[in-house]
Every structure is written in structure tokens, then in C-alpha cells.
Enzyme design. Structure first.
Site, PDB file in Angstrom:
ATOM      1  N   HIS A 157      39.108  36.984  29.789  1.00 43.99           N
ATOM      2  CA  HIS A 157      38.875  36.677  31.343  1.00 43.99           C
ATOM      3  C   HIS A 157      40.079  38.055  32.481  1.00 43.99           C
ATOM      4  CE1 HIS A 157      37.798  35.154  34.960  1.00 43.99           C
ATOM      5  NE2 HIS A 157      38.783  34.596  35.638  1.00 43.99           N
ATOM      6  N   ASP A 187      36.068  36.224  27.432  1.00 43.62           N
ATOM      7  CA  ASP A 187      35.957  35.730  28.483  1.00 43.62           C
ATOM      8  C   ASP A 187      36.423  33.876  28.134  1.00 43.62           C
ATOM      9  OD1 ASP A 187      36.089  34.793  31.730  1.00 43.62           O
ATOM     10  OD2 ASP A 187      34.773  36.956  31.918  1.00 43.62           O
ATOM     11  N   SER A 200      36.943  37.101  39.757  1.00 46.86           N
ATOM     12  CA  SER A 200      37.686  36.062  39.341  1.00 46.86           C
ATOM     13  C   SER A 200      36.476  34.651  40.381  1.00 46.86           C
ATOM     14  CB  SER A 200      38.628  35.233  38.899  1.00 46.86           C
ATOM     15  OG  SER A 200      38.840  34.326  37.871  1.00 46.86           O
TER      16      SER A 200
END
Length: 354
Positions: free
Chosen positions: A329, A302, A158
């Protein structure tokens, strides 16, 4: 659950599901034949032996010296992975799932709370929360841990993927390999995907209320965060009922530094809004400058576009792509065996090629 509702509204670009079992599963990584586990578990002569691998590192910043927390697991001279957590402002805690996969493969890895995060110093100087300063922090951490081009891998998830890309663009001569996990190289493209592809999949009434609150600028309103948590996070962040989210995930959310998160990412995972400082970040055209072996990881559900992340691998001169068909995610949880097989295979292949 009410407190959890508010906490989950603060998470950034995460996602995924049930904590993996220690039992082997079809397609899961197996113990490496011939691996010297006695060597892997040997901490003798290391300066962090008495602390079980934990070490606080002093870093220099434009605002003075601070300390950040790291913890080493294992001992492998050619495979050392520094884990860059998301957020910005989250914690190393959600990476604890790596304990179920990396040790049996003999991969040495480092937990690390970036400056401002839970186990590290948390200065209130907002001038520190910018990409170049974080890049220099990672470089100082690398030096303090003795990592180099013969053994140093970054796995950035991320926001950590943004940081990993930026680090490689400045310091790739120090890297052996880079893993960009669940992060697009363009925030505008990420926002467009959320608005045009993911948002229409929400219940019409919930989306209408979300849009109404956004139009009024009420991004931190409790109702806005509740709607995002209820309808968006279990579909695209971590695909399991909120009440069953794993303990490391809950702790990482509980301990997030919301001030950093809000300034750089915005109030929630549902796009980057307002004057968040990452809003215009885009390094897609610079990916061709990253020549070290690089793995891009995308997941079907995601918050990030998996097709875009596959495209990124094509732009990287030495890029490859790993797809998680069951993941969101946080694919290291809801598609765990597949996720880790891709990561471990990449590390082993790069190591074998050197």
C-alpha cells in the site's frame, strides 16, 4: 513496540518499505538534462521565502474559519504537485520520501496537512468530516497557493486518492493532471478484496481469532489491533519488519487524528466496518467523467486490488496505469524507484504535451 502496536492499528490505506537511498539505482529517475537548478531553488520574491516555503492558509467552513498548514519545495512554473495524504486524519510526514526524488527532477511540490491533521487546526466538530467539505478545502488551498490548469497536479494516496477523485469530478477544469495512488474507486470492492483475497492468506488461527473479535464488534480491542498489525500490515501495508519502518512513517502514524480516522474509515486498515462514513463510497461509474490526464497506481501486495486499479485506468478517458510489482500500500517505500519513475514520467509526459 507496544505503543507502536496501538498506533499501527490506527493507520488507514497505506503501505510499503525501506526508505530509498540518495544513490542512483538501475531504473531510478536521473537528473533532468538542462534543468535549471538555480531557478528551481530560487525563492526570491516569494511570500514564503522567510519561512522556507511553509505557509498557513485560512479556510472557510460551515463552522467558521480555520487554518491548514502547507509547505512548498522547489520552484517550477509548469509542474506543481499538491500531495494529499491518507487517513483520513493522517499527516504529510510520510510523503517526506518525495524529497529523495522530486527535487532532482525539478518538480515543485507541496506538503499539506488537511484540516484536523497534525500541523493544521484540529477542531472537534464532527460535522466537518465529510467528503464535500474536504473538496472545498482543497479548492481553497489551490487558490491560496496560486495553482491552476497550466501547472496543477494532484497526487492523492489512499484516502487522498478518494479526495483527488472527488475534487476532479467537481473542479477538473483547474487541474493539469491527477495521480490516484494505491486507491480503488470503490470501498465495497476494496472490502470484498480484503475479505475474499487477502484475509485467506493470513495464518488460519490468527484469522479465526480476528473473525471472532469482529463478530463481537471488538474492532478497537488491543488484541484485534495487535493481530492485524502482526499478520496483515507487514504483508500488505509496508513490506518490511515493523521495527524497521522508516521514521516519516512512524511519525505519521504517531500523529494521526484517530477520531477522524475512526469516524470515516473505521478502526483499522483491515476493511471498512461498522458505521464508518466511507463504507458505501463508490465512484467507479463516474470515472468516465474525469477527462484530465490521470495515472492510476497499483501494487502487487497492496491492500487494494491492483487489477481493479488497472481497470480504473481503462475507464478514464485519458487514463494510464503504473504497476509496482514489489510494492504494497505504501509503494513509494517498498518499490520506491519503480513508483517514482512512474510518477515522474507521467508528470513529464503531461507537461510535454501541453
Amino acid at each position: 513496540m507496544k505503543n507502536l502496536t496501538l498506533l499501527l492499528g490506527l493507520v488507514l490505506l497505506f503501505g510499503c518499505s525501506p526508505a530509498p537511498s540518495n544513490e542512483s539505482a538501475e531504473g531510478a529517475p536521473t537528473e533532468t538534462p538542462g534543468l535549471d537548478y538555480e531557478q528551481y531553488l530560487d525563492y526570491s520574491g516569494m511570500d514564503d521565502k522567510i519561512s522556507g516555503g511553509a505557509k498557513r492558509i485560512t479556510i472557510n467552513t460551515p463552522s467558521g474559519e480555520f487554518q491548514v498548514w502547507t509547505k512548498r519545495v522547489g520552484n517550477n512554473p509548469t509542474k506543481k504537485v499538491l500531495l494529499l495524504h491518507g487517513g483520513p486524519g493522517a499527516t504529510h510526514e510520510y510523503f517526506e520520501v518525495f524529497d529523495s526524488y522530486f527535487p532532482k527532477e525539478g518538480i515543485e511540490y507541496y506538503y499539506y496537512d488537511q484540516l484536523g491533521s497534525h500541523f493544521s487546526d484540529q477542531p472537534e466538530d464532527t460535522s466537518l468530516w465529510n467528503i464535500p467539505r474536504f473538496v472545498e478545502e482543497v479548492e481553497q488551498v489551490r487558490k491560496a497557493l496560486g495553482l491552476n490548469k497550466d501547472n496543477f497536479y494532484i497526487l492523492g494516496h489512499s484516502w487522498g486518492g478518494i479526495l483527488g477523485i472527488e475534487y476532479a469530478l467537481k473542479y477538473q477544469e483547474n487541474l493539469k493532471g491527477l495521480i490516484i495512488s494505491n486507491m480503488m474507486s470503490s470501498i465495497p470492492a476494496y472490502v470484498k478484496y480484503a475479505e475474499e483475497e487477502l484475509a485467506p492468506g493470513l495464518p488460519a488461527d490468527a484469522l479465526a481469532e480476528i473473525r471472532k473479535l469482529e463478530a463481537a464488534g471488538q474492532y478497537t480491542d488491543e488484541r484485534y489491533l495487535e493481530l492485524v498489525e502482526t499478520h496483515y500490515y507487514p504483508k500488505h501495508v509496508l513490506r518490511m519488519p515493523l521495527a524497521e519502518w522508516p521514521d516519516p512513517v512512524i511519525r505519521a502514524l504517531t500523529n494521526i487524528n484517530y477520531g477522524i480516522y475512526l469516524m470515516m474509515q473505521g478502526p483499522s486498515e483491515f476493511g471498512v466496518v461498522g458505521d464508518a462514513t466511507l463504507k458505501e463510497w463508490d465512484r467507479t461509474e463516474d470515472l468516465a467523467k474525469i477527462t484530465v490526464p490521470t495515472l492510476s497506481i497499483g501494487a502487487e501486495y497492496d491492500t487494494m486490488d491492483p487489477d481493479f486499479m488497472e481497470m480504473m485506468a481503462g475507464k478514464l478517458p485519458n487514463g494510464s496505469y503504473h504497476y509496482c510489482p514489489e510494492g504494497a500500500h505504501w509503494a513509494m517505500y517498498d518499490d520506491a524507484d519503480n513508483y517514482f519513475k512512474g510518477v515522474i514520467d507521467f508528470v513529464n509526459e503531461v507537461d510535454a504535451a501541453k
